[in-house]
Every structure is written in structure tokens, then in C-alpha cells.
Design an enzyme around this catalytic site. Structure first.
Site, PDB file in Angstrom:
ATOM      1  N   CYS A 337      37.268  40.950  36.617  1.00 48.44           N
ATOM      2  CA  CYS A 337      38.078  41.258  37.803  1.00 48.44           C
ATOM      3  C   CYS A 337      38.738  42.642  37.763  1.00 48.44           C
ATOM      4  CB  CYS A 337      39.139  40.197  38.029  1.00 48.44           C
ATOM      5  SG  CYS A 337      38.828  38.614  37.277  1.00 48.44           S
ATOM      6  N   ARG A 366      35.656  35.591  25.084  1.00 50.89           N
ATOM      7  CA  ARG A 366      36.938  34.906  24.959  1.00 50.89           C
ATOM      8  C   ARG A 366      36.973  34.168  23.631  1.00 50.89           C
ATOM      9  NH1 ARG A 366      37.516  32.573  31.101  1.00 50.89           N
ATOM     10  NH2 ARG A 366      37.126  34.584  32.103  1.00 50.89           N
ATOM     11  N   GLN A 384      29.171  35.572  33.350  1.00 48.40           N
ATOM     12  CA  GLN A 384      29.545  34.953  34.619  1.00 48.40           C
ATOM     13  C   GLN A 384      28.649  35.478  35.731  1.00 48.40           C
ATOM     14  OE1 GLN A 384      33.693  36.367  34.462  1.00 48.40           O
ATOM     15  NE2 GLN A 384      34.303  34.220  34.474  1.00 48.40           N
ATOM     16  N   ASP A 386      29.413  36.494  38.485  1.00 47.80           N
ATOM     17  CA  ASP A 386      30.712  36.803  39.056  1.00 47.80           C
ATOM     18  C   ASP A 386      30.585  37.647  40.319  1.00 47.80           C
ATOM     19  OD1 ASP A 386      33.405  36.614  39.001  1.00 47.80           O
ATOM     20  OD2 ASP A 386      33.741  37.985  37.336  1.00 47.80           O
ATOM     21  N   HIS A 388      33.554  39.515  43.325  1.00 44.47           N
ATOM     22  CA  HIS A 388      34.883  39.583  43.917  1.00 44.47           C
ATOM     23  C   HIS A 388      34.751  40.076  45.336  1.00 44.47           C
ATOM     24  CE1 HIS A 388      35.699  39.546  39.578  1.00 44.47           C
ATOM     25  NE2 HIS A 388      36.665  38.744  39.962  1.00 44.47           N
ATOM     26  N   LYS A 472      42.585  27.433  45.393  1.00 43.48           N
ATOM     27  CA  LYS A 472      41.182  27.541  44.998  1.00 43.48           C
ATOM     28  C   LYS A 472      40.390  26.297  45.349  1.00 43.48           C
ATOM     29  CE  LYS A 472      41.667  25.756  40.339  1.00 43.48           C
ATOM     30  NZ  LYS A 472      41.199  25.730  38.987  1.00 43.48           N
ATOM     31  N   HIS A 518      37.895  35.544  44.003  1.00 48.89           N
ATOM     32  CA  HIS A 518      36.982  35.469  42.850  1.00 48.89           C
ATOM     33  C   HIS A 518      36.012  34.327  43.133  1.00 48.89           C
ATOM     34  CE1 HIS A 518      40.173  37.299  40.151  1.00 48.89           C
ATOM     35  NE2 HIS A 518      40.917  36.778  41.092  1.00 48.89           N
TER      36      HIS A 518
HETATM   37 ZN   LIG Z   1      37.611  37.369  38.863  1.00 56.44          ZN
END
Ligand SMILES: [Zn+2]
Ligand SMILES: [Zn+2]
Length: 646
Positions: A337, A366, A384, A386, A388, A472, A518
């Protein structure tokens, strides 16, 4: 008299001191026989515990998750009672219910529990269960509680009590066993009719690697023997589908302690699979207006100080990397992000440019304790899917709908037929702890609920479950065995645009804050492939199978023909390999069935001279002989159909 309000908002009067069980009795005898626990004024409550004031009430049976949790947690007490009866001097840590069953962490001293012990403990548990022992709730003072466990010599309970506030401490007594516990529990142990202790594991006290390793005993119990039998069948099937086992057998991925714990390595076949998934998602995202970006695997520490991640997670993350000369500090990227915020900030944005949808297959790192690592589902490095979305407040609903459409397309293409969603909203009684304006929250919360309704997505709302920075939506799929897995998430964020001071110029020529969303439909490639493997038991849809076709020459004489056939198929974008071993054709077919290749092509004299193939589909379906062109066309058609189940 007190007023009891039921979930349908009806109100009835009862004498003060009435128990949920009495209330159940007043409704129906059947319910009274099955009630396990209750929620009274929002607090979990024993079925036998008196209610002394006006209250809202919910009654739970085995059919409710809360009822199951009470049943299983009570079973942990029963197991502890059985263990204490069989092995003197053992000490107990904690014994909660889990998704399926319960565990208890135990310091067994010099004794090492074995599988044979588990059988003996099961037997003892059933014996005690038949005594229909009640769970008696007792309020105790802190001093009293400390004294009891000090005398008993259980330093684990002592430690737990020392952290509790006086006046809030309760015991539960069940048979000869007294435990420190908040409750609630089932009315008596007689409800427990079937017991299976499923496994033994090591677990550090309080999850701390520096502290003593206790023995964790896992188990599951049921109110009927039949339900246990069905569960055991399911468990057997789940073992066969374990993604770690299939990952090895199908040569998809590996782990190596030399490379590093929890760092998955994708082997060629697994990489083929993953790339197919990524290509598929990329293609759909392009249709939906996403722009792909690539960012580095590390980021300057300041980036995460600005984002707030350093304050929140810094202590539990991999330590910063420093440069040898300048002493600059970098972090392994824990999320994408902040990088994407910098991309948004890179140039001035106008309201006409929004939404800006920034996508990346971003690998993040992580730290997880080594004991928590598990196959591809708990790892230290994962990628991810991912993206945004930076949009205007009035665009949130439209963006949610679009993300939901993407998720639906993917789930359909992968044969996940059952999916549902959870909407996490603010705590209606506490609007203080959230960042962002009340108006924007209200708008976004309504937008999410409307988007679900419009798409006909089954969703339930959880109040108070929203992150402090936004509401979310989580997607859950049910796999072929009926197990629920949490996958993708769509998360609204009012925090990062603030922290990174992101703005766009509105139609009024003023600066405005964009809303950040996200989203990751798969969650991560690792987790998704694990779920997919367990769902389809390694029998991937044709479009995704790393090897779609295996060519089986009946003898060495036909290897040349097989090779020509392979390169012909490759040109048609069909992934084929050849079994060149000098084995009998029957053996080759059996092995190919085991490896779950979707198609087998058997080639011999007739096929080679007439440029044909003899086709067998996985699952022992003989499709007969056909020209190679027809076979290639058939495969291409099937792939296209599978990918377009919209
Ligand atoms: Zn994010
Ligand atoms: Zn308890």
C-alpha cells in the site's frame, strides 16, 4: 419481574433469577433439551446461570457457532478432568474451543503423552461424561484464586490470575476438576456423547518461543456418535487433499530450511500454475480498468513510519536492513500500500482521472513464529494479488460492485460454487475510535451493503468488526468438503490518504482527499493455491493444469511421432509431456491417472500412420480415436469455456 427481549424484539416477563434454560422451557421442550448456552445483554452466559435484570437474550444450540464453541470449550474442561484423573501432578495452561473442536495446553512434567494415552483419555472422558456432571460457576477473590493454584502448584494458572482484576474472577467446578474460567459451559457433561482426540503438538506457553514448551492435545466432541463418524470420514478425505502432500506429489512447490523457514519455492509446474492464474486475473483486471505496476521488495523505513505500519507492527516484523556506509534503514516490504500511495502522489490528479486502479502482484514479507508456519497457508513470504483503488467518495459503491464482479468471474472459473461475504462495519455505539468523517463512513457502509444487495451476494453484517480506518468486505468460499476458507478482501481506507496527504483537484478547483480501497480477490497466490488444491484435490480445471496432456507411446518406435505431436500441441498453446519410459502401456496409463493429468494420448502404429490420437480423459473415460487437429480444437474449446463461465 424482569423483561426479557428476544431476537425478534418480542418481550416477555419472567421472575428475576430465571435461567436461559427456564426461558427455553417456556418456549418449547425441544429447545430446552438442546440449549447449550446463551447471550444475555451481549455477554456469553451459561444456560443454568440466573438472569436478575431486564435483558436481551439469544439462546444457542449445537446448530449455532456459539453453541458449538460452548460445547467444545466445555469438552476441554472434561478432557482436563480426565487427564488430571489419569496423570497426577500435570499442570494446565489454556483450553479454548477452535474452529473444529478444542485443545488444552498441558505441562505433563516427566510424562510424555503418546497416541495410546489419547485412547485412554478418550475412554475416561466418556466415563465422566456419562456422570452428567454440572459446571458450577463460583466467584472467587484474587487472593483466594492465587492461593488455590499456588497450593496446587500450577504456575500457569497463577500467572493468568495475576493479570486479572480482583472482583472479575470466576471458577468453574466440574466433577473433581476446578478451572479458572470466564465460561460459559454446557449444562452438564452428559451432552457429550462422542469423543475423538485428534492430535498432539508442542506449543510454547503464551506463544512465546523463550518460554516452556507445553503439550497441546487437540480433540473434538459431538452430541451424537453418528456426527463423529461422519466427521472422521471427512477428516480422512481432508488428509488425502492436504495441499502440502499434493504439492509434493504434483511437484508444485517446496520448502527448504537452508533457503529459510516459511519461504515457499515454486517449482516449474507450480510456477506454470501460478502464472496461469496471474495471467487470467491480469486479463480480467485490464478489462476492468486496472493499471499494472511493479515496486521493489524493500522500502525505506520512513515510508512505513509515515504509513503507521512501523508503529503498529514494527516490533513484530523482520528487523530493518541497513546500508554499510550511510546507515540508511530499509524494511522488507510487509505490504504494497505505501508504495502505491507514492505512485498516486507522483503527479497531480484531477477528479476526472479517478478512479486510479493500481495493481501489482506484490511479494511481501511478514514475520511469523516458526511454530505457526503451515504449508502455503502460513508463510513468511507471499505474493498478494494486490490492487489499490483511489477514488472519489461517490465512486465507492461502483468500485465495490466492480471488484465483486471480478471475484465472481474468478470463483466461477475455478469451480467454487459456494461463496458468501461478511461485511464489517463500525460499532454503532462508538464512533470515536475511527478515523475519517462520519459522513464518509455512513456513505461507504451504505455503499457496501447496497453493492452486495445489487449483486445478490449472500452477506452478513458484523458490527464493530471494521478496522479503525474503514469498513470492509471479506469473501468466504466453501470447498468441496464443505470447509469454509477466507480468501479475498475489499477494504476501505480513510487513514493512508490522510497520512500520505493524498489529494486530487475536484470540479470546484479545490483539493480533496481520495478514498483508498485495498483489494485482493485471491488474498495471496500462496493461500489461494493451497485452498484450490484442497478444493479440487489436485484435479485442476483444464485451463489451469500445469500439464494438460500426457502422450503415452505404446513403444519406443513411436517416440518420434510423440515428439512431433508434442510440438504441434505446443504451437496450439496446449501443454503436453511425453512418458518416454520403457514401460508397458497399462502401467503408463495407471501412473498418468495417479498424476491427475486431464488427458492421455495413446499413440501406436495406427495413430502414427493416420496422424490420429487415441484419447483418454482422467477418470478412465475412453473418448476413442480422433485426428490430432480435432483433439487440439477440442482442448482449446474446453479451455475457453472454462475461462468464460460468466
Ligand atoms: Zn493495501
Ligand atoms: Zn471454561
Amino acid at each position: 419481574m424482569i423483561n426479557i427481549t428476544f431476537p425478534d424484539n418480542s418481550v416477555r416477563q419472567f421472575e428475576a433469577g430465571v435461567t436461559p434454560l427456564d426461558i427455553a422451557k417456556s418456549l418449547s421442550e425441544g429447545l430446552a433439551r438442546n440449549v447449550l448456552s446463551a447471550k444475555v445483554n451481549g455477554k456469553m452466559w451459561d444456560a443454568m446461570r440466573p438472569v436478575n435484570e431486564d435483558a436481551t437474550i439469544q439462546l444457542f444450540t449445537w446448530d449455532d457457532p456459539e453453541g458449538k464453541a460452548t460445547f467444545w470449550h466445555s469438552s476441554a474442561h472434561l478432557m482436563a478432568e480426565a487427564i488430571e484423573a489419569l496423570y497426577k501432578g500435570v499442570k494446565f495452561g489454556i483450553g479454548p474451543a477452535v474452529d473444529a473442536g478444542f485443545y488444552y495446553d498441558i505441562d505433563t512434567g516427566d510424562i510424555t503423552l503418546t497416541e495410546a494415552d489419547l485412547v485412554a483419555i478418550e475412554k475416561k472422558m466418556l466415563e465422566l461424561a456419562r456422570e452428567k456432571q454440572t459446571f458450577e460457576r463460583v466467584d472467587v477473590s484474587k487472593a483466594e484464586a492465587l492461593k488455590y493454584f499456588t497450593e496446587k502448584g500450577d504456575e500457569y494458572k497463577e500467572e493468568l490470575i495475576s493479570e486479572l482484576e480482583d472482583g472479575t474472577i470466576t471458577y468453574y467446578k466440574c466433577g473433581a476438576f476446578t478451572d479458572l474460567c470466564r465460561g460459559p459451559h454446557i449444562p452438564n457433561t452428559g451432552f457429550i456423547k462422542a469423543v475423538k482426540l485428534t492430535s498432539l503438538a508442542g506449543a510454547y506457553w503464551r506463544g512465546d518461543e523463550k518460554r516452556k514448551q507445553l503439550t497441546r492435545v487437540y480433540g473434538i466432541t459431538f452430541p451424537k456418535q453418528k456426527e463423529l463418524d461422519e466427521y472422521l470420514v471427512l477428516l480422512e478425505e481432508a488428509k488425502k487433499r492436504d495441499h502440502r502432500k499434493l504439492g509434493r506429489e504434483l511437484e508444485l512447490f517446496m520448502f527448504s530450511d537452508t533457503v529459510g523457514k516459511g519461504l515457499p519455492i515454486w517449482l516449474p509446474k507450480g510456477t506454470e500454475l501460478r502464472l496461469r492464474l496471474q495471467e487470467y486475473l491480469t486479463k480480467i483486471q485490464k478489462e476492468y480498468g486496472y493499471e499494472q505496476v511493479i515496486t521493489p521488495h524493500i522500502g525505506g523505513k520512513q515510508l512505513y513510519v509515515t504509513s503507521g505500519h512501523w508503529d503498529h507492527y514494527g516490533e513484530d516484523s523482520f528487523r530493518p536492513i541497513t546500508t554499510p556506509e550511510e546507515g540508511e534503514e530499509y524494511l522488507l516490504k510487509p505490504m504494497n500500500c505505501p508504495h502505491h500511495c507514492m505512485i498516486f502522489k507522483w503527479k497531480p490528479r484531477s477528479y476526472k482521472d479517478l478512479p486510479f486502479r493500481c495493481a501489482e502482484f506484490g511479494t511481501v514479507y511478514r514475520y511469523e513464529q516458526s511454530g505457526e508456519l503451515h504449508g502455503l497457508t502460513r508463510v513468511r513470504s507471499f505474493t498478494q494479488d494486490d490492487a489499490h483503488i483511489f477514488c472519489r467518495p461517490d465512486q465507492v459503491k461502483e468500485e465495490f460492485i466492480r471488484v465483486m464482479e471480478i471475484i465472481e468471474i474468478i470463483f466461477k472459473a475455478l469451480d467454487f460454487k459456494n461463496f458468501e461475504a461478511q461485511i464489517s462495519l463500525r460499532d454503532p455505539n462508538d464512533h470515536e475510535k475511527y478515523v475519517g468523517t462520519d459522513e464518509n463512513w455512513a456513505k461507504a457502509e451504505a455503499a457496501i451493503q447496497e453493492a452486495c444487495a445489487e449483486k445478490g451476494l449472500p452477506a452478513h453484517v458484523e458490527y464493530g468488526e471494521a478496522a479503525f480506518y474503514g469498513p470492509k468486505l471479506d469473501f468466504m468460499v466453501k470447498d468441496a468438503l464443505g470447509r469454509k476458507w477466507q480468501l479475498g478482501t475489499i477494504q476501505v481506507d480513510y487513514n493512508l490518504p490522510e497520512r500520505f496527504d493524498l489529494t486530487y483537484i475536484g470540479a470546484d478547483n479545490e483539493k480533496h482527499r481520495p478514498v483508498m480501497v485495498h483489494r485482493a480477490p485471491f488474498g495471496s497466490m500462496e493461500r489461494f493455491v493451497a485452498v484450490l488444491l484442497e478444493h479440487c484435490a489436485g484435479e485442476f480445471p483444464l485451463w489451469l493444469a500445469p500439464d494438460q496432456v500426457i502422450i503415452l507411446p505404446v513403444s519406443e518406435k513411436y517416440i518420434d511421432f510423440a515428439k512431433n505431436l508434442q510440438s504441434y500441441l505446443k504451437k496450439s498453446d496446449i501443454r503436453a509431456l511425453i512418458d518416454e519410459r520403457n514401460e508397458k502401456i497399462g502401467r503408463k496409463i495407471r501412473d498418468a491417472e495417479m498424476k491427475k493429468y486431464p488427458y492421455m494420448l495413446i499413440v501406436g502404429e495406427k495413430e502414427a500412420t493416420e496422424n490420429q490420437v487415441s484419447v483418454r480423459k482422467h477418470g478412465q473415460v475412453d473418448l476413442g480415436t480422433m485426428p490430432t487437429d480435432d483433439f487440439a480444437a477440442m482442448i482449446r474449446k474446453q479451455v475457453e469455456e472454462e475461462q468464460n463461465k460468466r
